[in-house]
Design an enzyme around this catalytic site. Structure first.
Site, PDB file in Angstrom:
ATOM      1  N   LYS A 188      14.192  13.263 -24.695  1.00 46.48           N
ATOM      2  CA  LYS A 188      13.073  12.377 -24.362  1.00 46.48           C
ATOM      3  C   LYS A 188      12.312  11.972 -25.614  1.00 46.48           C
ATOM      4  CE  LYS A 188      11.829  13.167 -19.620  1.00 46.48           C
ATOM      5  NZ  LYS A 188      11.489  11.783 -19.396  1.00 46.48           N
ATOM      6  N   THR A 224      14.272  17.877 -23.228  1.00 44.74           N
ATOM      7  CA  THR A 224      12.978  17.499 -23.784  1.00 44.74           C
ATOM      8  C   THR A 224      13.158  16.815 -25.129  1.00 44.74           C
ATOM      9  OG1 THR A 224      12.156  19.500 -22.731  1.00 44.74           O
ATOM     10  CG2 THR A 224      10.644  18.353 -24.179  1.00 44.74           C
ATOM     11  N   ASP A 236       0.873  -1.188   0.000  1.00 42.66           N
ATOM     12  CA  ASP A 236       0.000   0.000   0.000  1.00 42.66           C
ATOM     13  C   ASP A 236       0.898   1.222   0.000  1.00 42.66           C
ATOM     14  OD1 ASP A 236      -2.076   1.954   0.526  1.00 42.66           O
ATOM     15  OD2 ASP A 236      -3.287   0.266   1.221  1.00 42.66           O
ATOM     16  N   SER A 263      -3.585  19.395   0.409  1.00 42.71           N
ATOM     17  CA  SER A 263      -3.825  18.076  -0.154  1.00 42.71           C
ATOM     18  C   SER A 263      -2.650  17.641  -1.021  1.00 42.71           C
ATOM     19  CB  SER A 263      -5.124  18.109  -0.955  1.00 42.71           C
ATOM     20  OG  SER A 263      -5.164  17.040  -1.852  1.00 42.71           O
ATOM     21  N   TYR A 291       5.452  21.603 -15.116  1.00 39.82           N
ATOM     22  CA  TYR A 291       6.181  20.330 -15.211  1.00 39.82           C
ATOM     23  C   TYR A 291       5.612  19.299 -14.256  1.00 39.82           C
ATOM     24  CZ  TYR A 291       9.231  22.829 -18.282  1.00 39.82           C
ATOM     25  OH  TYR A 291       9.688  23.546 -19.331  1.00 39.82           O
ATOM     26  N   HIS A 307       5.830  27.928 -12.995  1.00 45.87           N
ATOM     27  CA  HIS A 307       6.558  27.177 -13.996  1.00 45.87           C
ATOM     28  C   HIS A 307       6.854  25.746 -13.571  1.00 45.87           C
ATOM     29  CE1 HIS A 307       7.801  26.806 -17.981  1.00 45.87           C
ATOM     30  NE2 HIS A 307       8.789  26.079 -17.559  1.00 45.87           N
TER      31      HIS A 307
END
Lengths: 517, 392
Positions: free
Chosen positions: A322, A319, A96, A160, A248, A244
């Site tokens: 990727k 980026t 868990d 949260s 992401y 910013h």
């Protein structure tokens, strides 16, 4: 440990099981997605043609504000937190999450926060109408009274998020199966680990910004008012120092999802795993030092402009790495095109377009023309919708058979994909053009020369919106009537600990740690 | 029918227009006539009418084409992989997952390309920030929701005026046909002399606005309490239109900008006319106005400035009720204070700087003697002037 879930509503209100909480997050985020989406439909309906037809400018501003806030904080972020809750323990072989009771608390804060935020629509003076970026002094001295509720809502959802992130960090750091070193973790786990650190770092900054607003509004301070010695631009610096990294926070888990799905349907291991991890970390680091590229027209000193332009352009490097890694994963694979793969390929394609426009926006002198136009709107919807939302759709189709032990309707999934793809591009591609032609964002009415593309854009939006109802139907139909499947590995090429567990997933998994080579 | 066919044809050919626009083709020649105005189906930036604007446009196109070439490579690679390695073609998967040379090269090559873009962009940015040696300084102030232009002249006889949207509300609400300059037309445009470097000092009175004229390649935030600078040297006469670019509240979409670039002599005569008007106004202020004059002027001013919030019969709306209100039937000084200084923390703006003394006097008189308010007292322009001098 064979006991099942509690009966009735207490299963949900008192949930500590990561799968139950994941389910709650996912349904909550989908309902917020529909709510935020319906606001978008109102916006596009008003913009269908020039003139004020349906709503008044002030209500239009409330719609753009609430659409942004609900989509960012209510739909996309909780969707990925839900996915993290559901999948991270399964992917690392944990029974868990590390802190199950806090997990319950961090979920149940969200409906409270959004009930408060949504209730502002019915208040005297209306909902927040100052844009999701809530620049002072429009959001302080000139704000409607409901701004105080908005601030309270942001505080609660920030709590949260922070608790959810701490839980994810604690889980990943402490509950990995023996043998699973950090550099053997699935990429989705890696991207979430980095995202969680970003969240813990920047949510308090956002909380600080709204607290300063609260002080300015109610307690006579002047953080953001020049008349009292403050500075409205200070607000923007603080906001974007949060904002910013925030974008992401939204996109990194999406990278993780796509990095799971593309290898599965290419039947080939992810290319460049290590460089993917380093690229993610590099993007996360850069996200902290580029914030003022959102503020090129604010009147920064020249060196500031140049620094933020150069630093921002650097983001293109990790980026691009990727994107090349994803494509090279497909290269020389054995590719099939099930719905999750279609959404993932569309993600790579459309997110890269968003990346290109992002690069254009980084060029400071040119940005002074793009800034606050529909070109920016098009850019960030290519990353937020085709990025985050498409990858979320991919994730649901990918893991739904594992969660429910029932197969979704593949043809309907593909129809959902193609309608979404068409609707999305019809909505947002023309917005590049009207932006370059000179249409500012956040206006309820526009000059006649922008009419044609706006109409196309609105039609696309209605198509995209409708396709999400098909998605909802497909998911519900799968849960209720889907063809049963007990295959552990739903997908031939799938790898990872979650696929070693039965389908549907039992209430408790990995009560003893699995072996991981 | 003819129009529809034409539109359809334009729609089909419009992706091509992007390419045509970027080169100096026949199409580009057709556009010279109106080269700085936005037009239907426009898909790209326009170079504008300043040298700097053309340079910015060139950088925009440079980056655009680099992105296009990169897109061809990346997406070509992707679609090749997708089509060549389908399982349905019976392709067996390879098992490689690393390649140092490839990974290093797709880090270094983009870095070099980025340098190629960043360098010219930086050089241009330095020029954008050069606001020295201007021929003319204009203070631009953003208000909710209009612009104020103040020409700062050497001998102190500054010329200042507001520039408001003139598109009638009937056009906005679809009760009348929309004209060509719908939402892009104002009562008092800004005038600039051609081939002179104008420096704009930009600020705001209430919230943040942004002053944007695409043809001048000028966009700068107007921030209350701070003054930003930017300049433009247009080389071509014409009328150039822009809009507020930063969300500033309800009527953000309704505060356009119109700049007329004219020959120097036309500019000079326009400026001296503005100065004469200002002098006449000063003289008028000394005069005593009759009740009828005040009410006539007041009704006009009320309709233009007050009715939107307070209702055309003073019945209230977004703003407070005026009919029988405590302010309009109370002490004159209080009424003056509310109208001139506004009410902090509410939507009620300070009109002291937006209206001249005659208008202020008239509108206050009107409010006290219309809608059933029957105070019978008058406010003269000189009273307003004195209030402003001595008032708080």
């Amino acid at each position: 440990m064979s006991h099942g879930p509690a009966k009735g509503l207490s299963r949900w209100f008192l949930a500590t099981n990561h799968k139950d909480i994941g389910t709650l997050y996912l349904w909550f985020s989908f309902s917020m997605f529909l709510l935020g989406g319906s606001f978008a439909m109102i916006i596009r309906a008003e913009l269908f043609q020039p003139g004020l037809q349906l709503i008044e400018p002030n209500f239009f501003n409330q719609m753009t504000t609430m659409h942004g806030l609900i989509m960012v904080f209510g739909a996309i972020m909780p969707a990925f937190v839900g996915l993290a809750n559901y999948m991270i323990p399964l992917m690392i072989g944990a029974p868990d999450m590390a802190l199950p009771r806090m997990n319950n608390f961090s979920f149940w804060l969200l409906p409270i926060a959004f009930a408060i935020l949504a209730s502002t629509l019915f208040m005297d003076g209306g909902a927040p109408n100052f844009g999701w970026t809530f620049y002072a002094p429009l959001s302080t001295t000139y704000a409607p009274p409901s701004v105080t509720y908005f601030i309270f809502g942001i505080h609660i959802m920030g709590l949260s998020s922070i608790m959810g992130s701490i839980n994810i960090i604690a889980t990943i750091m402490n509950l990995r199966a023996p043998g699973m070193t950090l550099m053997k973790m699935p990429l989705f786990v890696w991207t979430w680990l980095i995202t969680a650190f970003l969240l813990v770092a920047v949510m308090p900054v956002l909380a600080g910004a709204v607290t300063m607003m609260l002080m300015d509004i109610h307690f006579g301070t002047s953080f953001f008012s020049a008349a009292g010695g403050g500075d409205p631009v200070l607000f923007q610096h603080i906001f974007w120092f949060f904002g910013h990294p925030e974008v992401y926070i939204i996109i990194l888990p999406a990278f993780g999802v796509v990095s799971e799905i593309i290898p599965t349907f290419s039947r080939k291991p992810l290319f460049g795993y290590a460089s993917m991890v380093y690229a993610t970390a590099a993007i996360a680091f850069l996200s902290f030092i580029v914030w003022a590229h959102h503020m090129f027209t604010v009147g920064m000193p020249l060196v500031g402009e140049l620094y933020f332009m150069w630093a921002t352009m650097l983001i293109a490097i990790p980026t691009a790495a990727k994107v090349f890694n994803w494509i090279t994963t497909m290269f020389k694979g054995s590719i099939t095109f099930e719905t999750p793969m279609l959404f993932s390929i569309a993600f790579v394609f459309l997110f890269t377009i968003g990346g290109f426009t992002g690069l254009m926006l980084a060029i400071a002198p040119a940005d002074m023309q793009y800034h606050d136009t529909y070109f920016v709107v098009a850019h960030f919807h290519y990353t937020m919708v085709a990025g985050a939302i498409f990858s979320m759709s991919a994730a649901i189709y990918y893991w739904l058979p594992k969660w429910t032990g029932r197969m979704y309707n593949e043809s309907m999934g593909k129809v959902h994909f193609w309608i979404s793809f068409l609707g999305f591009n019809l909505t947002f591609f023309p917005q590049h053009f009207i932006g370059l032609a000179g249409m500012p964002r956040r206006i309820p009415d526009y000059a006649l020369q922008f009419a044609d593309f706006n109409m196309i854009s609105s039609i696309g939006a209605f198509i995209y919106g409708a396709s999400q109802l098909l998605f909802l139907y497909n998911v519900i139909a799968t849960i209720k009537y889907g063809e049963k499947t007990t295959v552990k590995k739903t997908w031939e090429g799938a790898n990872g600990l979650e696929w070693t567990q039965p389908s549907p997933l039992p209430y408790h998994t990995f009560t003893t740690p699995p072996e991981f080579k | 029918m003819h129009l529809k066919g034409k539109r359809l044809k334009k729609l089909i050919s419009s992706p091509m227009a992007l390419f045509a626009l970027s080169s100096t083709s026949a199409l580009a020649e057709n556009l010279v006539e109106n080269s700085a105005q936005a037009e239907r189906w426009q898909m790209n930036l326009k170079p504008g009418v300043t040298e700097l604007g053309q340079e910015i446009y060139d950088i925009h196109m440079l980056v655009f084409w680099i992105c296009c070439v990169a897109a061809v490579f990346v997406f070509g690679y992707m679609f090749y992989a997708m089509f060549a390695y389908r399982k349905s073609k019976g392709h067996e998967p390879a098992n490689f997952h690393e390649h140092a040379v490839a990974e290093i090269s797709w880090t270094i090559i983009p870095a070099i390309i980025l340098l190629g873009m960043a360098w010219p962009a930086s050089m241009t940015m330095i020029k954008v920030y050069d606001t020295t040696e201007s021929d003319l300084d204009i203070l631009v102030t953003g208000y909710q929701w209009k612009w104020k232009y103040e020409y700062i002249l050497e001998h102190g006889e500054n010329v200042a005026f507001f520039s408001n949207l003139t598109t009638p509300s009937q056009q906005i609400h679809g009760e009348e046909a929309k004209n060509n300059n719908y939402l892009l037309e104002v009562d008092n445009p800004m005038y600039l002399p051609v081939n002179k470097k104008a420096r704009f000092l930009i600020t705001a009175n209430d919230v943040i606005h942004a002053w944007w004229v695409p043809a001048l390649s000028v966009k700068k935030d107007a921030i209350p309490g701070f003054i930003n600078e930017i300049s433009a040297k247009p080389f071509k006469t014409g009328t150039y239109r822009g809009q507020c670019a930063e969300l500033c509240g309800k009527d953000h979409g309704f505060m356009p900008i119109v700049v007329k670039v004219v020959e120097q002599d036309e500019f000079d005569s326009w400026l001296s006319e503005k100065q004469t008007q200002a002098a006449e106004l000063a003289e008028l202020m000394q005069q005593e106005m009759s009740m009828d004059e005040l009410l006539a002027q007041g009704e006009k001013t009320y309709a233009g400035k007050c009715a939107a919030c307070h209702g055309s019969n003073g019945e209230g709306g977004v703003g407070a009720v005026i009919k029988g209100s405590k302010v309009a039937t109370g002490a004159l000084s209080w009424h003056l204070d509310v109208v001139v200084n506004g009410v902090a923390g509410t939507m009620m703006q300070a009109f002291g700087a937006q209206l001249n003394a005659i208008e202020l006097a008239a509108v206050i008189t009107y409010q006290r003697n219309a809608f059933g308010n029957n105070m019978g007292d008058k406010v003269q322009p000189i009273d307003v002037h004195n209030f402003k001098q001595g008032g708080k």
